[in-house]
Design an enzyme around this catalytic site. Structure first.
Site, PDB file in Angstrom:
ATOM      1  N   ASP A 171     -40.509  -8.065   1.225  1.00 34.64           N
ATOM      2  CA  ASP A 171     -39.307  -8.414   1.019  1.00 34.64           C
ATOM      3  C   ASP A 171     -38.644  -8.137  -0.089  1.00 34.64           C
ATOM      4  O   ASP A 171     -39.101  -8.394  -1.138  1.00 34.64           O
ATOM      5  CB  ASP A 171     -39.099 -10.010   1.316  1.00 34.64           C
ATOM      6  CG  ASP A 171     -37.726 -10.358   1.397  1.00 34.64           C
ATOM      7  OD1 ASP A 171     -36.855  -9.963   0.279  1.00 34.64           O
ATOM      8  OD2 ASP A 171     -37.192 -11.411   1.887  1.00 34.64           O
ATOM      9  N   HIS A 172     -37.672  -6.875  -0.094  1.00 37.65           N
ATOM     10  CA  HIS A 172     -37.413  -6.168  -1.528  1.00 37.65           C
ATOM     11  C   HIS A 172     -36.583  -7.191  -2.470  1.00 37.65           C
ATOM     12  O   HIS A 172     -36.621  -6.870  -3.595  1.00 37.65           O
ATOM     13  CB  HIS A 172     -36.770  -5.093  -1.398  1.00 37.65           C
ATOM     14  CG  HIS A 172     -35.324  -4.957  -1.082  1.00 37.65           C
ATOM     15  ND1 HIS A 172     -34.957  -5.182   0.358  1.00 37.65           N
ATOM     16  CD2 HIS A 172     -34.322  -4.842  -1.665  1.00 37.65           C
ATOM     17  CE1 HIS A 172     -33.505  -5.355   0.573  1.00 37.65           C
ATOM     18  NE2 HIS A 172     -33.137  -5.101  -1.089  1.00 37.65           N
ATOM     19  N   HIS A 234     -34.058 -12.632   3.224  1.00 34.42           N
ATOM     20  CA  HIS A 234     -33.894 -12.381   1.663  1.00 34.42           C
ATOM     21  C   HIS A 234     -33.156 -13.848   1.312  1.00 34.42           C
ATOM     22  O   HIS A 234     -33.586 -14.392   0.167  1.00 34.42           O
ATOM     23  CB  HIS A 234     -32.800 -11.438   1.623  1.00 34.42           C
ATOM     24  CG  HIS A 234     -33.325 -10.178   1.991  1.00 34.42           C
ATOM     25  ND1 HIS A 234     -34.518  -9.508   1.946  1.00 34.42           N
ATOM     26  CD2 HIS A 234     -32.530  -9.015   2.621  1.00 34.42           C
ATOM     27  CE1 HIS A 234     -34.615  -8.367   2.335  1.00 34.42           C
ATOM     28  NE2 HIS A 234     -33.384  -7.965   2.795  1.00 34.42           N
TER      29      HIS A 234
HETATM   30  C1  BG6 Z   1     -31.435  -4.956   3.668  1.00 33.36           C
HETATM   31  C2  BG6 Z   1     -30.718  -5.013   4.802  1.00 33.36           C
HETATM   32  O1  BG6 Z   1     -32.808  -5.714   3.958  1.00 33.36           O
HETATM   33  O2  BG6 Z   1     -31.032  -5.386   2.467  1.00 33.36           O
HETATM   34  C3  BG6 Z   1     -29.293  -4.477   4.869  1.00 33.36           C
HETATM   35  O3  BG6 Z   1     -31.355  -4.617   6.169  1.00 33.36           O
HETATM   36  C4  BG6 Z   1     -28.695  -4.724   3.327  1.00 33.36           C
HETATM   37  O4  BG6 Z   1     -28.420  -4.774   5.747  1.00 33.36           O
HETATM   38  C5  BG6 Z   1     -29.798  -4.765   2.062  1.00 33.36           C
HETATM   39  O5  BG6 Z   1     -27.630  -4.068   3.180  1.00 33.36           O
HETATM   40  C6  BG6 Z   1     -29.315  -5.204   0.914  1.00 33.36           C
HETATM   41  O6  BG6 Z   1     -30.158  -4.925  -0.087  1.00 33.36           O
HETATM   42  P1  BG6 Z   1     -29.629  -4.729  -1.687  1.00 33.36           P
HETATM   43  O7  BG6 Z   1     -30.898  -4.607  -2.367  1.00 33.36           O
HETATM   44  O8  BG6 Z   1     -28.632  -3.618  -1.570  1.00 33.36           O
HETATM   45  O9  BG6 Z   1     -28.840  -5.907  -1.714  1.00 33.36           O
END
Ligand code: BG6
Length: 477
Positions: A171-172, A234
């Site tokens: 989960d980044h 997230h």
């Molecule tokens: C991803 C989603 O996991 O996270 C996207 O699939 C979203 O829809 C993105 O735009 C948002 O990531 P960050 O790091 O740009 O906030």
């Protein structure tokens, strides 16, 4: 400090994630001295091409996503570490070659940057061909199922070939600097923890706002929606880190056990605590229905929730969550609003405001705590709110502004064998168990999401979710 020597195999190496994040991330860690030049990064995908063609493609990706003008010697040293094997995930082609390329005696990681439908096929062939063993690590990405049943099936597929301690579910959001800092702030300071409960915290807001729409990936998104795409993973992870009990140690299972308890303590949501939205067309872009190429779509591009955690620490403190596309600004933040002092000794004419801790995840990562002080000057005892500010870039100088991107950090953790920032299978399942009834009710009903204007803060109903509790969202800016 460099990580151990490793072979990383990227399945789906010609895909978007490999080009945008995985390979550029590895390159940045290589430049930072963390990736030893003995390491091997092997792309594997269906396209037939040789090592040089793959290297050329990755050189272009690095120049596109990091920037042109990379140091030529460094870039070519990095590209020399890359190789490519054309492979058939559902057949026999390429597996013998892959086996021949993977060196014994080094860390092996297999990144499944492919559709989840292929996880089982790849896992099976890795095992059958003797390429993966009990020390290998596999990395998987969301979507990790689309409900509890599919998530269970995926977990079971992986479990047939790998132990839980070999599986790294990314989960980044957990790789973001400020997200980890949240744990440092909570558990390395005496200041916050005594106040971190329903007695002193009035409410918490978690906002992840984006300005982009879903154009370009409408088909994926339309089958997903904000709840599956952002909340189940997230926002849920952010909620866990804010609300969890102190783990006994910063150890993968200790941390994940505490997060799991938070998810299990979530109360089911009542219909009046849920707002769904869908953006309409605006002067600078089409509406959701056009972006999704589905004129009848009832998929939500925005969701706001009032969440309650039924445990000793949090009963009485609501957590308001919201996320959406095409909003006013790109910002992710967590705001902890404390209660007012029990009694005011100042005749301040109502200027007193509650303390807030604002944790900004992006952009401009940092934190600030608002406090009341006396307004300077001879005007008497008038109060004014000022922020105690900490921007990471300012506080940490160059180091702060050049922080590794979430993927870089997480991939290095895979090589180091540290699962703390990865979701465990039971966490993922518990999160689906909570979101399933919400999504199920939407899908069974016929109500459309509330329309909202692009560039706004979402539908009016989301504002009302707080107004009715005499609270307001912090402005999206
Ligand atoms: C991803 C989603 O996991 O996270 C996207 O699939 C979203 O829809 C993105 O735009 C948002 O990531 P960050 O790091 O740009 O906030």
């Amino acid at each position: 400090i460099p990580v151990e020597d490793f072979d990383l195999v990227i399945f789906g190496a010609t895909g978007d994630l490999a080009r945008r994040k995985i390979v550029p991330g590895l390159y940045r860690r290589f430049v930072a001295g963390q990736v030893p030049d003995s390491a091997r990064i092997i792309g594997a995908a269906r396209t037939r091409q040789d090592d040089d063609a793959f290297r050329a493609e990755m050189r272009a990706a690095i120049e596109e996503f990091i920037g042109p003008g990379q140091d030529p010697a460094q870039l070519s040293a990095f590209l020399d570490m890359l190789g490519y094997v054309a492979i058939d995930a559902r057949g026999t082609d390429g597996w013998a070659e892959l086996k021949a390329r993977v060196r014994p005696g080094v860390v092996h990681a297999f990144y499944f940057s492919v559709a989840p439908a292929l996880f089982g096929d790849i896992a099976e062939r890795l095992a059958a061909n003797g390429i993966a063993d009990a020390d290998s690590r596999i990395v998987v990405e969301k979507p990790f199922g689309r409900d509890l049943a599919t998530a269970r099936a995926l977990n079971a597929t992986l479990a047939r070939h790998f132990d839980e301690n070999q599986i790294y579910r990314i989960d980044h959001y957990l790789g973001k600097e400020t997200v980890q800092n949240l744990m440092a702030v909570r558990f390395a300071n005496i200041l916050f923890e005594p106040l971190w409960n329903a007695q002193y915290v009035d409410h918490v807001q978690i906002t992840v706002a984006e300005t982009v729409g879903v154009g370009g990936r409408g088909e994926y998104y339309d089958h997903s929606g904000a709840m599956r795409d952002m909340v189940q993973n997230h926002l849920m992870q952010l909620l866990c880190l804010i609300a969890m009990e102190p783990p006994y140690h910063f150890d993968p299972d200790a941390v994940r056990d505490e997060k799991l308890k938070v998810i299990r303590a979530l109360e089911p949501l009542a219909a009046e605590d849920i707002v769904r939205g869908q953006y309409v067309a605006g002067p600078d872009g089409p509406g959701y229905l056009e972006d999704a190429e589905n004129p009848l779509s009832r998929t939500e591009s925005f969701v706001a929730l009032k969440v309650r955690i039924a445990n000793w620490r949090w009963t009485g403190t609501p957590f308001y969550l919201r996320t959406g596309k095409r909003l006013r600004a790109r910002t992710s933040e967590i705001v902890v609003t404390f209660k007012e002092p029990p009694h005011s000794i100042f005749d301040d004419g109502g200027t007193h405001k509650a303390n807030q801790l604002v944790i900004k995840l992006q952009p401009n990562e940092g934190m600030h705590l608002t406090v009341m002080i006396k307004e300077p000057g001879p005007g008497g005892m008038r109060l004014v709110q000022v922020p105690l500010d900490m921007s990471f870039a300012d506080a940490l100088g160059a180091e702060g502004s050049d922080m590794p991107d979430a993927y870089e950090r997480l991939i290095m953790d895979v090589i180091r064998g540290n699962q703390t920032l990865f979701m465990r299978g039971d966490e993922v399942e518990a999160a689906w168990a909570w979101t399933d009834p919400i999504i199920g009710a939407w899908e069974a009903g016929s109500k459309r999401p509330e329309p909202y204007d692009p560039g706004s803060s979402g539908p009016e109903e989301a504002l009302r979710l707080l107004h009715r509790d005499n609270r307001r969202w912090r402005e999206i800016r």
